[in-house]
Design an enzyme around this catalytic site. Structure first.
Site, PDB file in Angstrom:
ATOM      1  CG  HIS A 133       5.401  -7.142   1.600  1.00 21.85           C
ATOM      2  ND1 HIS A 133       4.285  -7.752   2.446  1.00 21.85           N
ATOM      3  CD2 HIS A 133       4.744  -6.177   1.354  1.00 21.85           C
ATOM      4  CE1 HIS A 133       3.442  -6.997   2.614  1.00 21.85           C
ATOM      5  NE2 HIS A 133       3.493  -5.909   2.026  1.00 21.85           N
ATOM      6  CD  GLU A 134       6.710  -2.926  -1.083  1.00 22.88           C
ATOM      7  OE1 GLU A 134       5.924  -2.441  -1.781  1.00 22.88           O
ATOM      8  OE2 GLU A 134       6.310  -3.056  -0.129  1.00 22.88           O
ATOM      9  CD  GLU A 193       0.056  -4.327   3.362  1.00 28.93           C
ATOM     10  OE1 GLU A 193       1.033  -4.714   4.077  1.00 28.93           O
ATOM     11  OE2 GLU A 193       0.136  -3.759   2.186  1.00 28.93           O
TER      12      GLU A 193
END
Length: 282
Positions: A133-134, A193
């Site tokens: 995700h990062e 996101e």
């Protein structure tokens, strides 16, 4: 006042950019190259205090675990954006059991806090979801996007000085490094996101990590938050119920990547030496 308004207008006009990965329009006044250079400087500044206290990569077992997972995530990231093979990828483990957080700056500069291990007791699959995700945020230029928001505010305040002061290049460089640090604490937009969720779960699946772990990870995050625990990760990565539903829906689409029997390539990270930024001449 006219100069002030002119600068703000130029910022607005120059800041509209279409992201090549996501196709979304982004407000960008800090180029990715500038964001990477600023992040390299900010990375050292942020991590040196931990290094001086002996809190950086001080647990060989945890460090080896995080490095091994990250080294499997980088090849599918490079496949997403081949030019990122030239990034100076790095990951550092910060021994801070009270901080539940991880991040990836522009250019692949990453950090993972041991508080994630303490609070979540995560599996390797769940750690891969965090780091995937990062990394996805970096691939999608979200750091540059948040830096642009921070820089635009500062540039607006200093607009007249920028127009009239020939020293702006030096001012901008210093401001960019500060903005790279500030950007880590700024919340990502809902669109950003969603993009990181979609790309991150795919990176993890292609690296051989179970997509179902994306849901269990956020369930654990929600429990940490609901139990009154401190989670810096959740302050910038809110986890509403709809998010977990979206990740659960993505899971079946990712299973073919996860079940692929082909060898998983590994990107061998080079040791990153943290050196102090050069001091300006007096």
């Amino acid at each position: 006042m006219r100069k002030f308004l002119a600068v703000l207008l130029l910022l607005a006009l120059a800041g509209c950019e279409t992201n090549p990965v996501t196709g979304r329009k982004q407000f960008i006044v800090v180029s990715e190259d500038e964001a990477i250079a600023a992040s390299s400087q900010a990375y050292v500044q942020m991590l040196q205090p931990y290094q001086q206290k002996g809190q950086l990569d001080n647990n060989p077992a945890i460090t080896a675990r995080i490095v091994a997972i990250t080294e499997r995530l980088i090849p599918p990231a490079i496949a997403y954006r081949p030019e990122t093979k030239d990034w100076q990828w790095s990951v550092k483990v910060i021994d801070d059991p009270k901080t539940v957080n991880a991040w990836c700056m522009a250019g692949g500069k990453m950090a993972f806090y041991t508080g994630l291990i303490v609070a979540l007791k995560p599996t390797d699959d769940e750690i891969a979801q965090v780091m995937g995700h990062e990394i996805a945020h970096a691939l999608s230029k979200h750091q540059a996007e948040k830096m642009s928001r921070a820089m635009a505010t500062q540039l607006g305040v200093n607009a007249i000085a920028i127009v009239t002061d020939a020293r702006y290049a030096q001012m901008a460089q210093q401001a960019a490094a500060a903005a790279a640090t500030v950007a880590l604490d700024l919340p990502n937009s809902r669109e950003a996101e969603s993009e990181a969720d979609r790309i991150g779960i795919e990176l993890a699946a292609k690296a051989g990590y179970d997509p179902k772990a994306a849901v269990t990870l956020w369930q654990k995050m929600a429990q940490v938050s609901g139990g009154g625990g401190k989670s810096d990760f959740l302050s910038t990565h809110p986890a509403p119920e709809k998010r977990m539903e979206a990740l659960a829906a993505l899971g079946p689409q990712m299973m073919p990547y996860y079940e692929d029997k082909a060898p998983r390539p590994v990107y061998k990270l080079k040791p990153q030496l943290l050196t102090a930024p050069a001091q300006p001449a007096k």
